[in-house]
Design a protein around this motif. Structure first.
Motif, PDB file in Angstrom:
ATOM      1  N   PRO A 215      57.942  57.824  47.930  1.00 39.46           N
ATOM      2  CA  PRO A 215      57.466  56.980  47.029  1.00 39.46           C
ATOM      3  C   PRO A 215      56.639  55.701  47.859  1.00 39.46           C
ATOM      4  CG  PRO A 215      59.830  57.028  47.315  1.00 39.46           C
ATOM      5  CD  PRO A 215      59.285  58.015  47.717  1.00 39.46           C
ATOM      6  N   ALA A 216      57.116  55.366  48.880  1.00 43.58           N
ATOM      7  CA  ALA A 216      56.466  54.166  49.410  1.00 43.58           C
ATOM      8  C   ALA A 216      54.996  54.525  49.870  1.00 43.58           C
ATOM      9  CB  ALA A 216      57.237  53.704  50.837  1.00 43.58           C
TER      10      ALA A 216
ATOM     11  N   GLY B 174      52.991  56.842  48.501  1.00 40.08           N
ATOM     12  CA  GLY B 174      52.521  56.919  47.466  1.00 40.08           C
ATOM     13  C   GLY B 174      52.043  55.798  46.935  1.00 40.08           C
ATOM     14  N   LEU B 175      53.021  54.752  47.015  1.00 40.58           N
ATOM     15  CA  LEU B 175      52.487  53.397  46.254  1.00 40.58           C
ATOM     16  C   LEU B 175      51.396  52.640  47.213  1.00 40.58           C
ATOM     17  CD1 LEU B 175      53.727  51.452  44.288  1.00 40.58           C
ATOM     18  CD2 LEU B 175      54.775  50.036  46.060  1.00 40.58           C
ATOM     19  N   LEU B 176      51.761  52.928  48.667  1.00 36.09           N
ATOM     20  CA  LEU B 176      50.483  52.279  49.294  1.00 36.09           C
ATOM     21  C   LEU B 176      48.936  52.888  49.098  1.00 36.09           C
ATOM     22  CD1 LEU B 176      52.389  51.811  52.618  1.00 36.09           C
ATOM     23  CD2 LEU B 176      51.437  50.156  51.232  1.00 36.09           C
TER      24      LEU B 176
ATOM     25  N   LEU C  11      48.198  54.056  46.259  1.00 34.24           N
ATOM     26  CA  LEU C  11      47.703  53.411  44.895  1.00 34.24           C
ATOM     27  C   LEU C  11      46.987  51.931  45.303  1.00 34.24           C
ATOM     28  CD1 LEU C  11      50.552  54.517  42.326  1.00 34.24           C
ATOM     29  CD2 LEU C  11      48.001  55.386  42.628  1.00 34.24           C
ATOM     30  N   ALA C  12      47.850  51.246  46.114  1.00 30.45           N
ATOM     31  CA  ALA C  12      47.295  50.026  46.484  1.00 30.45           C
ATOM     32  C   ALA C  12      46.016  49.911  47.176  1.00 30.45           C
ATOM     33  CB  ALA C  12      48.032  49.351  47.398  1.00 30.45           C
TER      34      ALA C  12
ATOM     35  N   ALA D  37      43.619  50.456  44.404  1.00 29.38           N
ATOM     36  CA  ALA D  37      43.486  49.175  43.855  1.00 29.38           C
ATOM     37  C   ALA D  37      42.498  48.428  44.682  1.00 29.38           C
ATOM     38  CB  ALA D  37      44.606  48.584  43.581  1.00 29.38           C
ATOM     39  N   ALA D  38      42.654  48.462  46.220  1.00 26.40           N
ATOM     40  CA  ALA D  38      41.739  47.598  46.787  1.00 26.40           C
ATOM     41  C   ALA D  38      40.210  48.142  46.748  1.00 26.40           C
ATOM     42  CB  ALA D  38      42.219  47.898  48.347  1.00 26.40           C
TER      43      ALA D  38
ATOM     44  N   VAL E  51      38.815  49.276  44.111  1.00 24.86           N
ATOM     45  CA  VAL E  51      38.304  48.742  42.966  1.00 24.86           C
ATOM     46  C   VAL E  51      38.019  47.330  43.075  1.00 24.86           C
ATOM     47  CG1 VAL E  51      38.824  48.127  40.456  1.00 24.86           C
ATOM     48  CG2 VAL E  51      39.495  50.502  41.627  1.00 24.86           C
ATOM     49  N   TRP E  52      38.965  46.424  43.896  1.00 22.40           N
ATOM     50  CA  TRP E  52      38.757  45.055  44.168  1.00 22.40           C
ATOM     51  C   TRP E  52      37.634  44.915  44.771  1.00 22.40           C
ATOM     52  CZ3 TRP E  52      41.381  42.749  49.041  1.00 22.40           C
ATOM     53  CH2 TRP E  52      41.065  41.417  49.014  1.00 22.40           C
TER      54      TRP E  52
ATOM     55  N   ARG F  72      33.707  46.840  43.229  1.00 18.49           N
ATOM     56  CA  ARG F  72      33.390  46.473  41.696  1.00 18.49           C
ATOM     57  C   ARG F  72      32.284  45.706  42.032  1.00 18.49           C
ATOM     58  NH1 ARG F  72      31.355  46.685  37.199  1.00 18.49           N
ATOM     59  NH2 ARG F  72      32.520  45.648  35.494  1.00 18.49           N
ATOM     60  N   ARG F  73      30.934  46.155  41.467  1.00 23.16           N
ATOM     61  CA  ARG F  73      29.719  45.221  41.855  1.00 23.16           C
ATOM     62  C   ARG F  73      29.834  44.041  40.805  1.00 23.16           C
ATOM     63  NH1 ARG F  73      24.630  48.847  41.993  1.00 23.16           N
ATOM     64  NH2 ARG F  73      24.833  48.525  39.766  1.00 23.16           N
ATOM     65  N   PHE F  74      29.229  42.983  41.266  1.00 26.51           N
ATOM     66  CA  PHE F  74      29.232  41.682  40.582  1.00 26.51           C
ATOM     67  C   PHE F  74      27.998  41.812  39.710  1.00 26.51           C
ATOM     68  CE2 PHE F  74      30.884  37.046  40.789  1.00 26.51           C
ATOM     69  CZ  PHE F  74      30.909  37.051  39.372  1.00 26.51           C
ATOM     70  N   GLY F  75      27.863  42.724  38.834  1.00 26.52           N
ATOM     71  CA  GLY F  75      26.474  42.560  38.099  1.00 26.52           C
ATOM     72  C   GLY F  75      25.508  43.669  38.554  1.00 26.52           C
TER      73      GLY F  75
ATOM     74  N   VAL G 263      39.920  44.097  39.433  1.00 26.99           N
ATOM     75  CA  VAL G 263      41.083  43.606  39.628  1.00 26.99           C
ATOM     76  C   VAL G 263      41.086  42.618  40.950  1.00 26.99           C
ATOM     77  CG1 VAL G 263      42.638  45.551  38.902  1.00 26.99           C
ATOM     78  CG2 VAL G 263      41.674  45.396  41.251  1.00 26.99           C
TER      79      VAL G 263
ATOM     80  N   VAL H 286      46.245  43.886  44.183  1.00 28.59           N
ATOM     81  CA  VAL H 286      46.463  44.788  45.398  1.00 28.59           C
ATOM     82  C   VAL H 286      47.515  44.419  46.081  1.00 28.59           C
ATOM     83  CG1 VAL H 286      45.344  45.757  47.622  1.00 28.59           C
ATOM     84  CG2 VAL H 286      43.702  45.208  45.578  1.00 28.59           C
TER      85      VAL H 286
ATOM     86  N   VAL I 258      50.700  45.458  44.210  1.00 29.60           N
ATOM     87  CA  VAL I 258      51.133  46.883  44.222  1.00 29.60           C
ATOM     88  C   VAL I 258      51.620  47.103  45.561  1.00 29.60           C
ATOM     89  CG1 VAL I 258      50.092  49.190  44.263  1.00 29.60           C
ATOM     90  CG2 VAL I 258      49.251  47.305  42.595  1.00 29.60           C
TER      91      VAL I 258
ATOM     92  N   ILE J 267      61.303  49.389  47.338  1.00 30.22           N
ATOM     93  CA  ILE J 267      61.438  50.949  47.532  1.00 30.22           C
ATOM     94  C   ILE J 267      62.331  51.101  48.753  1.00 30.22           C
ATOM     95  CG2 ILE J 267      60.168  52.974  47.922  1.00 30.22           C
ATOM     96  CD1 ILE J 267      58.243  52.188  45.702  1.00 30.22           C
TER      97      ILE J 267
ATOM     98  N   PHE K  81      59.765  53.295  42.514  1.00 29.65           N
ATOM     99  CA  PHE K  81      58.488  53.363  42.524  1.00 29.65           C
ATOM    100  C   PHE K  81      57.778  53.414  40.991  1.00 29.65           C
ATOM    101  CE2 PHE K  81      54.942  56.826  42.119  1.00 29.65           C
ATOM    102  CZ  PHE K  81      54.090  56.070  42.943  1.00 29.65           C
TER     103      PHE K  81
ATOM    104  N   ARG L 227      27.669  34.739  38.746  1.00 30.87           N
ATOM    105  CA  ARG L 227      26.615  34.807  39.799  1.00 30.87           C
ATOM    106  C   ARG L 227      25.529  34.887  38.904  1.00 30.87           C
ATOM    107  NH1 ARG L 227      24.695  40.672  40.370  1.00 30.87           N
ATOM    108  NH2 ARG L 227      22.943  40.312  41.851  1.00 30.87           N
TER     109      ARG L 227
ATOM    110  N   THR M  18      25.983  37.106  35.651  1.00 32.53           N
ATOM    111  CA  THR M  18      27.175  37.689  35.484  1.00 32.53           C
ATOM    112  C   THR M  18      28.224  36.898  35.477  1.00 32.53           C
ATOM    113  OG1 THR M  18      26.056  39.717  36.593  1.00 32.53           O
ATOM    114  CG2 THR M  18      28.455  39.743  36.207  1.00 32.53           C
TER     115      THR M  18
ATOM    116  N   ARG N 157      32.638  36.486  35.416  1.00 26.40           N
ATOM    117  CA  ARG N 157      33.923  37.523  35.733  1.00 26.40           C
ATOM    118  C   ARG N 157      34.955  36.556  35.554  1.00 26.40           C
ATOM    119  NH1 ARG N 157      34.703  40.579  41.319  1.00 26.40           N
ATOM    120  NH2 ARG N 157      33.208  42.107  40.420  1.00 26.40           N
TER     121      ARG N 157
ATOM    122  N   GLN O  70      34.530  41.222  33.252  1.00 27.03           N
ATOM    123  CA  GLN O  70      33.167  40.928  33.401  1.00 27.03           C
ATOM    124  C   GLN O  70      32.234  41.398  32.471  1.00 27.03           C
ATOM    125  OE1 GLN O  70      32.514  42.071  37.588  1.00 27.03           O
ATOM    126  NE2 GLN O  70      30.641  42.871  37.229  1.00 27.03           N
TER     127      GLN O  70
ATOM    128  N   THR P 132      27.665  41.167  31.754  1.00 25.57           N
ATOM    129  CA  THR P 132      26.301  40.568  32.583  1.00 25.57           C
ATOM    130  C   THR P 132      25.453  40.470  31.131  1.00 25.57           C
ATOM    131  OG1 THR P 132      26.607  41.950  34.384  1.00 25.57           O
ATOM    132  CG2 THR P 132      24.294  41.236  33.684  1.00 25.57           C
TER     133      THR P 132
END
Lengths: 386, 437
Positions: free
Chosen positions: A254-255, A257-259, A261-262, A265-266, A268-269, A272-275, B3, B8, B11, B18, B27, B86, B130, B132, B143, B145
Motif C-alpha cells: 500500500p505504501a 502504491g500511495l507513492l 499515486l503521489a 499527482a505530481a 498533474v501538478w 498542467r499547462r497554464f493556458g 492540483v 501531492v 497524498v 500506513i 491506504f 498569466r 489564464t 487559476r 483554471q 483561459t
C-alpha cells in the motif's frame, strides 16, 4: 483601454464531454465488439494446449470426446487434491511443462494411481518416477515425421506407424518405442509409468495423422477410467519456503502504491499547462558573411589556389594604389613601378610576387599571402615616413 | 482543473499512517480522504470563468523602452478568487513576469501591472489571460483561459538620433555662409551684410558697397552678399525590403540599419526645410509616407516602419523609377537604401540607375560587413588564407558594383551598421552645400 475580455476559450466540463462524445462512443463500441469476438471465437473453452475442453488445434477435446463415447470415464482434474482423490484405480495423464509439481507430489500421484502417463516430462520429473530414463535434449525432433513402432507395447501395436515429434529419451540400453534417433525413443513404458515424448498423438489437429488416433485411444482407454490432470500454479507446494510475499512487510504494497499515486499527482501538478501557448513568427536569421564563408569553403575544397591568390593580389594592388596616390585607372605595371620606387627594391621581384608567381601548394599560398601583407606594411611605413 | 504541490504532499504523507499501523485498509481510507478534500476544495474555489478583463496599454513603444501593461480583473462571481493570473504575451513582448498572484474578493476589481520590454520591432500581441483559482485549502484549482487580445506596436529605436545635434549644427553653419565654392542651383541669395575679415573676397558686392558708402567717410564700408542653401528641395527615400534586407550584419538586419539611416536623414532634411517622402519596396509597396512635415513626419515614419519585415524574394528594381515618378516629377534627391553585393545580384539596380540619374541626384546607401574587412587581415593558416581570399573577392565585387554605380552618375555611401546613418547624413549635407539637391 481595449475591449473587455468576456469570451472564455476553455471549454466547460459539459462542453468538453460533448466534444469527445464521438470518441467515447467509438471506443466503447470497439471494446464491445472486441470482447464479443473474443467470446465467440474461443467458445468459452480453456485455451491451453492439451486441455480437454480446448477445441483449438493444440487442444485435446477430440480425443477426450471420443474416449467418452467409447465409455471411458474421463475426468479433468483442476487441482492436485482433486487428481489424488480421483486417481485410485484410474490412469492419470499428467502434462506439466512448467514444473509446478515437485518429486514428492509425483510420487504421491504414482502411488495413488493405477498407471501414470507422463506427457513430455523432463529430467526433473523423471528423477522421481523413472530415474533410468534420461531426456536427450540434443536429439529433440522439431519437425514431425512418421515413425515405425519397433516394440511390443500394446498401444504401439494398435497404432502402428505414428506421426511424432518432440522430446526423446535415452533408456540406457532398455527397450523403447518409436525410435526417433539412434537409441532415443519417443514412447517408453517402465513399470506403471508410460512416458510420451510428443504432444501430437493427443492434439486435435494431428490426431488424424497416421495411427495417432488408434494409439491414443488404446493408450488412454485401457483401464476405462482416466484422470486428465494439467497442473496449475496453485498446485505448487508452498509449505516449503517463505515466498517473496511473506518476506515483504505488510505496509510495503500500500505504501508504494500511495507513492505511485503521489507521483501521478505530481505529474498533474507540474504538467498542467497554464493556458495555451502563444504563437509568434520568428525572424529568419541570415548572416551576411555566409556567402563569403561559403565561397571560402569552395576555394578550400577545390584547392583553387591561383584564384584565391588572385583575389588577395587584387586587394593588395588596390590598397597600394590608394596609398601611393595613383588614380583608380592605374594599371598593374604602374603600381609595381611606383611601389618599387618607394621601397627602393627590384621591380621584377615585386612583379613576381604581385602577378606572375603561381603557388605550387597550400604552404606556398600561405607564404605568398604573408609576403603580400609584409609588402603592404612596408609601403605603409615608407609612405608615412615621407 | 489542476492540483497544487500541497495536494501531492498530502497524498505522499499517507505513507506515515500506513507504515505506523501496517494496515492495508488505511491506504484506501487515506485515498478517500485526499479525494474528498480535493473535491471540497475544488467546489469552494471561486469560478475563474466569471472574471471580467480590461486592459490598459499604450499603443506604441520604442524598441528597448519599457511600458506597463495593466490588467483590470473584475470578479463577477460570488466567491473570492485566490490564485494566479498569466497574461499571454508573445515571448518577444518581453513581459518581466508571466504570472502574478491575485486575491480577488467577490464583486471587486484589482489591477495587475506587468512591465513589458519588447526586444523585437513590430506588432507584439497578447492572445488571452489564464486564471487559476485555488480553493481555500489550496489543494486543487480551477483554471480557465479568457480571450483578451491586445497588441502593442514596437517602433524602430532610432539610436542614430544622437548624431542629429551635431549634423544640425553643421547645417546651420551652411546658413549665411558667404564662401560657397560651387554655386549651383541649390543655393539662393540670402542677404547683404558688412564684410568681416575671413570672408571670401569674391562675394563682395561692389554695387551695394558703392551705394552704402557715405561720400565723407574715411574709407569704404565693404558689403558682401550671403547665400543660403536652397530650401524646399525634395528628398525621396526608398528602402529595399527584399531578401538582401534580411541579412544580418553585426547582429542587426540590413533593414533595421536602413530604417535608422532613413530616420536620421528625414529628421535632418525636414529641419533643413526639405520635403521628405519615404517608401518601402520589394515587389510591391510595403509602406509609404508622403506629404508629412515636422514632428508628424517622424512619428508617421516609425509607425509605418514598425510592422515591416523583409520578404524573402528578389526586389523588382524595374518598377522603382515609376515609383519615384509617382512621388515627385521634379528633380529630387533619391536615396536608395539597399545592398551592394555581387555584380550579378545588383544587375537590376544597375539597369535602372541611368533612368534615375537622368532626372535626379541618386545616393545608394549600403551597409558593409565589418567581419568581411576583418577577415582579409586574418591569414594565419590555410583555412584563414582561403577565407581572406573570399573576403577580398567580396570586397572587390562591392567595389566593382560601386564603381559601376558611380559611372552611372550615382553617389555611393557605405559603412558599418553604426556608421552608415551618420555617413548618409554627412553626404546629404555635402550635397546640399554643393547645391546639388
Amino acid at each position: 483601454m481595449s475591449a473587455p475580455g468576456t469570451t472564455v476559450s476553455t471549454p466547460t466540463v459539459r462542453a468538453g464531454l460533448r466534444r469527445v462524445r464521438f470518441w467515447i462512443i467509438a471506443v466503447t463500441f470497439l471494446l464491445v465488439v472486441a470482447v464479443a469476438t473474443l467470446l465467440l471465437t474461443t467458445g468459452g473453452g480453456d485455451g491451453s494446449p492439451l486441455s480437454p475442453e480446448n477445441p483449438a488445434p493444440e487442444g485435446s477435446r477430440a480425443v477426450v470426446e471420443v474416449l467418452r463415447d467409447e465409455g471411458v470415464d474421463v475426468s479433468g482434474a483442476a487441482s492436485f487434491e482433486q487428481a489424488i482423490r480421483e486417481a485410485s484405480g484410474a490412469d492419470v495423464l499428467v502434462y506439466d511443462p512448467n514444473n509446478f509439481l515437485d518429486d514428492a507430489r509425483f510420487d504421491e500421484l504414482a502411488d495413488a494411481s493405477a498407471r501414470l502417463i507422463l506427457v513430455q516430462p523432463d529430467d526433473t520429473d523423471l528423477a522421481a518416477l523413472a530415474p533410468e530414463l534420461d531426456e536427450d535434449e540434443d536429439a529433440f525432433a522439431p519437425e514431425p515425421e512418421a515413425v515405425e513402432p519397433g516394440c511390443a507395447l500394446g498401444a504401439a501395436e494398435d497404432g502402428g506407424t505414428l506421426w511424432l515429434d518432440g522430446t526423446v529419451y535415452d533408456t540406457g540400453g532398455a527397450s523403447g518405442c518409436y525410435e526417433l534417433a539412434d537409441d532415443r525413443f519417443s514412447v517408453v513404458e517402465t513399470g506403471d509409468t508410460v512416458v510420451l515424448g510428443s504432444l501430437l498423438p493427443l492434439q486435435n489437429d494431428s490426431i488424424v495423422r497416421e495411427g495417432n488416433a488408434a494409439f491414443a485411444l488404446s493408450l488412454l482407454g485401457r483401464s476405462g477410467r482416466l484422470v486428465w490432470y494439467l497442473p496449475s500454479p496453485l498446485d505448487v507446494d508452498i509449505a516449503e519456503a517463505p515466498t517473496l510475499g511473506e518476506l515483504t512487510p505488510q505496509w510495503l504494497p500500500p505504501a508504494s502504491g500511495l507513492l505511485v499515486l503521489a507521483g501521478i499527482a505530481a505529474m498533474v501538478w507540474r504538467g498542467r499547462r497554464f493556458g495555451p501557448l502563444v504563437v509568434e513568427n520568428l525572424p529568419v536569421v541570415v548572416k551576411s558573411s555566409e556567402t563569403m564563408e561559403g565561397r571560402a569553403r569552395l576555394y578550400e575544397n577545390s584547392s583553387a589556389r591561383t584564384r584565391a591568390l588572385d583575389a588577395l593580389r587584387l586587394g593588395t594592388l588596390e590598397r597600394l594604389a590608394g596609398r601611393l596616390g595613383l588614380p583608380r585607372s592605374a594599371g598593374v605595371d604602374e603600381i609595381v613601378a611606383a611601389t618599387a620606387r618607394v621601397l627602393g627594391t627590384d621591380a621584377a621581384g615585386l612583379r613576381q610576387l604581385l602577378v606572375d608567381r603561381a603557388p605550387e601548394h597550400d604552404a606556398d599560398l600561405v607564404a605568398l599571402s604573408d609576403e603580400l601583407l609584409r609588402l603592404e606594411r612596408a609601403v605603409e611605413q615608407a609612405t608615412r615616413a615621407h | 482543473m489542476t492540483v497544487s504541490g500541497w495536494f501531492v504532499l498530502l497524498v505522499a504523507l499517507g505513507v506515515v499512517p500506513i507504515v505506523a499501523t501496517g494496515e492495508p485498509l488505511v491506504f484506501f481510507a487515506w485515498l478517500a480522504l485526499c479525494v474528498v478534500l480535493g473535491a471540497v476544495d475544488l467546489a469552494l474555489a471561486g469560478s475563474p470563468r466569471r472574471v471580467g478583463i480590461e486592459r490598459q496599454l499604450p499603443t506604441r513603444v520604442r524598441l528597448g523602452e519599457t511600458v506597463e501593461s495593466t490588467l483590470l480583473l473584475t470578479n463577477r462571481g460570488t466567491r473570492t478568487i485566490r490564485g494566479i493570473v498569466r497574461d499571454g504575451w508573445q515571448p518577444s513582448a518581453g513581459a518581466a513576469t508571466a504570472r502574478a498572484r491575485v486575491d480577488l474578493p467577490a464583486g471587486e476589481r484589482r489591477a495587475v501591472t506587468i512591465p513589458l520590454t519588447p526586444f523585437r520591432r513590430g506588432e507584439r500581441r497578447a492572445m488571452h489571460v489564464t486564471v487559476r483559482s485555488f480553493g481555500p485549502l489550496r489543494l486543487a484549482a480551477r483554471q480557465a483561459t479568457i480571450d483578451a487580445p491586445a497588441a502593442i506596436r514596437v517602433l524602430p529605436p532610432f539610436h542614430a538620433r544622437r548624431h542629429l545635434p551635431s549634423r544640425l549644427a553643421r547645417l546651420r553653419e551652411l546658413d549665411g555662409r558667404t564662401a560657397v565654392m560651387v554655386r549651383g542651383q541649390g543655393t539662393e541669395f540670402d542677404s547683404l551684410r558688412e564684410y568681416v575679415r575671413g570672408d571670401d573676397v569674391r562675394s563682395i558686392d561692389w554695387r551695394a558697397t558703392a551705394r552704402r558708402t557715405a561720400p565723407d567717410a574715411a574709407g569704404p564700408t565693404l558689403v558682401v552678399r550671403t547665400w543660403r542653401p536652397e530650401r524646399d528641395r525634395r528628398v525621396v527615400i526608398i528602402q529595399d525590403t527584399g531578401r538582401t534586407a534580411a541579412a544580418r550584419i553585426a547582429d542587426e538586419p540590413r533593414i533595421d540599419t536602413g530604417f535608422e539611416a532613413a530616420l536620421l536623414l528625414s529628421a535632418l532634411a525636414s529641419r533643413a526645410g526639405d520635403r521628405v517622402d519615404f517608401a518601402m519596396w520589394d515587389r510591391r509597396v510595403r509602406g509609404r509616407v508622403q506629404g508629412a512635415v515636422g514632428a508628424e513626419l517622424l512619428s508617421r515614419l516609425v509607425d509605418t516602419m514598425a510592422p515591416v519585415e523583409p520578404e524573402l524574394l528578389e526586389t523588382d528594381w524595374s518598377a522603382v523609377p515609376a515609383l519615384v515618378r509617382e512621388i515627385t516629377s521634379r528633380h529630387a534627391l533619391v536615396v536608395l537604401l539597399t545592398a551592394i553585393d555581387a555584380p550579378g545580384a545588383s544587375r537590376g539596380l544597375l539597369s535602372i540607375m541611368g533612368q534615375l540619374t537622368r532626372t535626379h541626384t541618386v545616393v545608394v546607401a549600403s551597409v558593409t560587413d565589418p567581419a568581411v574587412l576583418e577577415a582579409t587581415k586574418q591569414r594565419r593558416d590555410r583555412a584563414e588564407v582561403y577565407r581572406a581570399a573570399a573576403a577580398e573577392r567580396a570586397l572587390l565585387d562591392t567595389a566593382r558594383v560601386s564603381a559601376a554605380l558611380r559611372q552611372l552618375g550615382a553617389e555611393v555611401v557605405t559603412g558599418a551598421p553604426a556608421d552608415l546613418p551618420p555617413a548618409l547624413a554627412d553626404r546629404y549635407i555635402a550635397l546640399k552645400a554643393a547645391g546639388r539637391l
